[in-house]
Scaffold this motif. Structure first.
Motif, short mmCIF file in Angstrom:
data_model
loop_
_atom_site.label_atom_id
_atom_site.label_comp_id
_atom_site.label_asym_id
_atom_site.label_seq_id
_atom_site.Cartn_x
_atom_site.Cartn_y
_atom_site.Cartn_z
N ASP A 106 -44.53 67.32 18.25
CA ASP A 106 -44.43 66.21 19.20
C ASP A 106 -45.30 66.41 20.44
O ASP A 106 -45.81 65.43 21.01
CB ASP A 106 -42.97 66.02 19.65
CG ASP A 106 -42.11 65.34 18.59
OD1 ASP A 106 -42.68 64.67 17.70
OD2 ASP A 106 -40.87 65.49 18.66
N ALA A 152 -40.46 71.05 15.56
CA ALA A 152 -40.52 69.64 15.93
C ALA A 152 -41.20 69.45 17.28
O ALA A 152 -42.05 68.57 17.45
CB ALA A 152 -39.12 69.05 15.95
N PRO A 162 -40.01 68.14 10.81
CA PRO A 162 -38.64 68.03 11.30
C PRO A 162 -38.50 67.24 12.60
O PRO A 162 -37.55 67.44 13.37
CB PRO A 162 -38.24 69.49 11.51
CG PRO A 162 -39.52 70.17 11.87
CD PRO A 162 -40.61 69.46 11.11
N THR A 163 -39.44 66.34 12.88
CA THR A 163 -39.37 65.55 14.11
C THR A 163 -38.35 64.43 13.99
O THR A 163 -38.05 63.96 12.89
CB THR A 163 -40.75 64.96 14.44
OG1 THR A 163 -41.27 64.29 13.28
CG2 THR A 163 -41.73 66.06 14.83
#
Length: 446
Positions: free
Chosen positions: A359, A355, A270-271
């Protein structure tokens, strides 16, 4: 602006710690028992009893021992589940992980040489070159890499190529092989920069290097079997069968019989840099030069899980990759976000989105296993049955229970038969993939 810790600040920190009487109690518990034991919550175990509304018959659990071959074990386990159902093979039947391990390391060496040559004109401290040299090859992999191996080399039963010391305990051969590959990288880079990438001396030198790697691997794992006899007894009819002089490719075609083009990788990332319903690949990631490339279709978590449920309902187990070490209790075989209460123990906030964890390096795919069951309540999953490859002394005879919330947070990849994809998803999966950097978290190897 710099910030230096002063003696006055230290005194304030000490005073704050000593003013909270519960800290002494917690200090004694944590120093004696460790962070995990002190924060363990037995309610998580009670909430994840090992019973499932969909529960596939899968046989005995395998054991990868002291090696990083989980992705191979998981892939071969999904295939042996199907074989056991078709041919009534015994519960302890396994496909040879050692056979795949040999060819993976051999092909990874060649893939490394390819990347070294293609980046030879970059300085040695360029990020791509540094990334290559950090780990020239390793035990881990992804689904598409397994497909590339099988399409080229087939598979064999474990009886045809059993485990060896080095396949079960790979650290020693990895140390020597990576030393050799870095040594060879120096030579290849010098040749390219002195004579150009098209010079015949490069191919000749590379062939000599591969010959040496083959010898090293054959000494460590044994030379791969080229033909063999396959014998088994049907556990229901008790009838004995023998197929003589099979090649690994013939064995795969006759006894596994999968169309590997039908099995595709679905990711849950979901980045912000990865749109849903798009496909992605990773630069410089693979094992077989000219083999099947890495390709992922990114989906929202609800669609991701719905596909896994469909495949289980269809009687097929599901290869998946996750960050297994997070909030996971190995002995009990428990994966639940409430297994450990670190925030309560340390009176802190550890909240991060999925996310942000990707990251900022807090989480990534580290281990591949197999979904073999799910518990559905009013059509919705509450917990999942997981076949691990750590032997039968952990979990419930080697099987783990994973809460649905844990899957949402720490599961990143599943492999799905295309027949379970809608027309819209088939069209999305057929797209040309966007290329991600070599160090992207979706390029980590299970």
């Amino acid at each position: 602006m710099s910030f230096t810790i002063t003696p006055a600040q230290l005194k304030a920190f000490q005073a704050d710690y000593q003013a909270q009487s519960q800290n002494r109690v917690l200090e004694r518990a944590v120093t004696k028992n460790g962070v995990r034991n002190a924060s363990f919550d037995w309610h998580a175990q009670a909430a994840n009893d090992p019973h499932f509304s969909i529960d596939l018959a899968t046989g005995d659990v395998s054991d990868q021992k002291q090696s990083g071959r989980c992705w191979m074990f998981a892939a071969l386990n999904t295939m042996r589940h199907d074989m056991q159902a078709k041919f009534n093979l015994p519960d302890n039947f396994e496909l040879s992980q050692s056979y795949q391990f040999f060819w993976d390391k051999f092909e990874k060496a060649n893939y490394f040489y390819e990347n070294v040559i293609n980046t030879a004109e970059l300085p040695h401290d360029d990020r791509k070159v540094a990334w290559l040299m950090a780990t020239p090859q390793q035990d881990g992999g992804q689904w598409d890499m397994m497909v590339a191996l099988i399409e080229k080399y087939g598979v064999v039963p474990q009886s045809a190529m059993p485990e060896t010391y080095n396949s079960s305990k790979s650290r020693e051969i990895n140390e020597v092989l990576n030393h050799q590959l870095r040594h060879d990288a120096v030579i290849l880079r010098q040749l390219v920069n002195n004579y150009g990438v098209e010079d015949e001396r490069i191919n000749q030198t590379r062939q000599e290097m591969l010959n040496r790697v083959y010898r090293m691997l054959a000494l460590a794992f044994g030379e791969p079997v080229q033909s063999f006899d396959f014998e088994y007894r049907d556990k229901k009819s008790k009838e004995f069968y023998r197929a003589a002089n099979l090649t690994p490719q013939e064995f795969f075609t006759k006894y596994v019989g999968w169309d590997l083009d039908q099995y595709v990788s679905i990711i849950q990332a979901p980045t912000a840099d990865k749109a849903y319903h798009q496909t992605y690949t990773i630069e410089m990631l693979g094992n077989v030069v000219g083999g099947r490339p890495i390709k992922h279709l990114n989906l929202p978590v609800d669609e991701f899980k719905a596909l896994a449920i469909k495949q289980l309902q269809g009687g097929e187990s599901v290869w998946f990759g996750s960050d297994v070490g997070k909030y996971s209790e190995t002995k009990l075989g428990l994966m639940d976000l409430n297994t450990y209460h670190y925030e309560e123990l340390f009176n802190t906030d550890l909240t991060m989105s999925k996310a942000d964890m990707l990251d900022y390096g807090q989480s990534m795919m580290t281990h591949a296993m197999v979904l073999t069951g799910v518990d559905l309540v009013d059509g919705q999953p509450t917990k999942w049955k997981v076949e691990n490859s750590w032997g039968n002394k952990v979990g419930t005879k080697g099987y783990f229970v994973m809460s649905d919330a844990w899957l949402d947070q720490y599961c990143y990849q599943i492999v799905i038969n295309k027949k379970y994809l809608s027309e819209e998803l088939l069209a999305a999966q057929a797209q040309e993939p966007h290329v991600l950097a070599p160090w992207d978290p979706m390029g980590t190897l299970a």
